[in-house]
Design a protein around this motif. Structure first.
Motif, mmCIF file in Angstrom:
data_model
loop_
_atom_site.group_PDB
_atom_site.id
_atom_site.type_symbol
_atom_site.label_atom_id
_atom_site.label_comp_id
_atom_site.label_asym_id
_atom_site.label_seq_id
_atom_site.Cartn_x
_atom_site.Cartn_y
_atom_site.Cartn_z
ATOM 1 N N TYR A 21 0.814 -1.219 0.000
ATOM 2 C CA TYR A 21 0.000 0.000 0.000
ATOM 3 C C TYR A 21 0.844 1.264 0.000
ATOM 4 O O TYR A 21 0.356 2.348 -0.303
ATOM 5 C CB TYR A 21 -0.954 0.020 1.196
ATOM 6 C CG TYR A 21 -0.242 0.133 2.528
ATOM 7 C CD1 TYR A 21 0.098 1.377 3.045
ATOM 8 C CD2 TYR A 21 0.094 -0.994 3.260
ATOM 9 C CE1 TYR A 21 0.747 1.502 4.257
ATOM 10 C CE2 TYR A 21 0.745 -0.888 4.474
ATOM 11 C CZ TYR A 21 1.070 0.356 4.964
ATOM 12 O OH TYR A 21 1.724 0.463 6.158
ATOM 13 N N ASP A 27 -4.059 4.302 -1.953
ATOM 14 C CA ASP A 27 -4.034 3.174 -1.022
ATOM 15 C C ASP A 27 -3.633 3.623 0.376
ATOM 16 O O ASP A 27 -4.215 3.203 1.373
ATOM 17 C CB ASP A 27 -3.057 2.092 -1.504
ATOM 18 C CG ASP A 27 -3.580 1.290 -2.677
ATOM 19 O OD1 ASP A 27 -4.788 1.395 -2.998
ATOM 20 O OD2 ASP A 27 -2.771 0.551 -3.281
ATOM 21 N N HIS A 30 -6.514 5.360 1.936
ATOM 22 C CA HIS A 30 -7.533 4.384 2.347
ATOM 23 C C HIS A 30 -7.167 3.754 3.691
ATOM 24 O O HIS A 30 -8.000 3.703 4.608
ATOM 25 C CB HIS A 30 -7.682 3.290 1.284
ATOM 26 C CG HIS A 30 -8.457 2.111 1.766
ATOM 27 N ND1 HIS A 30 -9.831 2.128 1.891
ATOM 28 C CD2 HIS A 30 -8.044 0.889 2.190
ATOM 29 C CE1 HIS A 30 -10.243 0.966 2.364
ATOM 30 N NE2 HIS A 30 -9.173 0.200 2.547
ATOM 31 N N TRP A 31 -5.926 3.279 3.828
ATOM 32 C CA TRP A 31 -5.541 2.593 5.057
ATOM 33 C C TRP A 31 -5.415 3.562 6.227
ATOM 34 O O TRP A 31 -5.713 3.181 7.373
ATOM 35 C CB TRP A 31 -4.277 1.764 4.836
ATOM 36 C CG TRP A 31 -4.590 0.592 3.963
ATOM 37 C CD1 TRP A 31 -4.182 0.376 2.678
ATOM 38 C CD2 TRP A 31 -5.467 -0.499 4.280
ATOM 39 N NE1 TRP A 31 -4.733 -0.781 2.182
ATOM 40 C CE2 TRP A 31 -5.533 -1.341 3.155
ATOM 41 C CE3 TRP A 31 -6.208 -0.843 5.404
ATOM 42 C CZ2 TRP A 31 -6.292 -2.502 3.117
ATOM 43 C CZ3 TRP A 31 -6.967 -2.000 5.371
ATOM 44 C CH2 TRP A 31 -7.001 -2.818 4.249
ATOM 45 N N GLN A 34 -8.886 3.905 7.423
ATOM 46 C CA GLN A 34 -9.264 2.704 8.173
ATOM 47 C C GLN A 34 -8.656 2.726 9.574
ATOM 48 O O GLN A 34 -9.293 2.310 10.554
ATOM 49 C CB GLN A 34 -8.838 1.439 7.423
ATOM 50 C CG GLN A 34 -9.589 1.227 6.126
ATOM 51 C CD GLN A 34 -11.089 1.204 6.345
ATOM 52 O OE1 GLN A 34 -11.600 0.423 7.138
ATOM 53 N NE2 GLN A 34 -11.796 2.092 5.654
ATOM 54 N N TYR A 35 -7.447 3.203 9.677
ATOM 55 C CA TYR A 35 -6.817 3.368 10.995
ATOM 56 C C TYR A 35 -7.659 4.303 11.861
ATOM 57 O O TYR A 35 -7.936 4.000 13.026
ATOM 58 C CB TYR A 35 -5.394 3.910 10.851
ATOM 59 C CG TYR A 35 -4.884 4.547 12.112
ATOM 60 C CD1 TYR A 35 -4.442 3.770 13.174
ATOM 61 C CD2 TYR A 35 -4.893 5.932 12.268
ATOM 62 C CE1 TYR A 35 -4.003 4.349 14.353
ATOM 63 C CE2 TYR A 35 -4.454 6.522 13.434
ATOM 64 C CZ TYR A 35 -4.016 5.723 14.475
ATOM 65 O OH TYR A 35 -3.589 6.306 15.644
#
Length: 133
Positions: A21, A27, A30-31, A34-35
């Motif tokens: 990522y 990417d 996105h992560w 999410q975190y």
């Protein structure tokens, strides 16, 4: 730390392919989102047991920020915490060279140099979200 600065740091981190990522800003965004989603969950469940440190506060006021963390963890102060100890111990993280440097502000606001390239990723990163560190 501003999520845009985190994104830039990861992107320029030269990770190997196991951190797939880390090569695509979308990417990474996105992560990071999410975190933040996961941390919001844990804060709802255990808010009083989670201590957030503001990166800029740590850099600007390391003494008081570190003392607050130590108080939170019920640990005692040690003068070495503010020092820049030279060690020959191996460090196996992206920031291996940084841990041997004094605290600095060079990483704060670094994203501004890439604002145009980041474009619409600010929405994904929830930059305007109050809980974003």
């Amino acid at each position: 730390r501003d999520p845009r600065d985190i994104l830039i740091s990861i992107y320029f981190g030269n990770f190997d392919e196991s951190v797939s990522y880390g090569f695509d800003p979308e990417d990474i965004a996105h992560w990071l989102s999410q975190y933040h989603r996961l941390m919001d969950h844990w804060k709802r469940l255990f808010g009083n047991d989670i201590f957030d440190i503001d990166y800029d506060e740590l850099v600007d006021q390391p003494d008081s920020t570190i003392r607050a963390l130590l108080d939170f963890c019920d640990l005692s102060w040690e003068d070495q915490l503010l020092g820049n100890q030279q060690t020959s111990e191996p460090v196996r993280t992206l920031s291996s060279w940084q841990v041997r440097q004094p605290l600095h502000r060079r990483s704060s606001g670094r994203w501004k140099h890439y604002a145009q390239q980041l474009g619409s990723l600010a929405k994904t990163l929830a930059v305007d979200k109050p809980s974003a560190p």
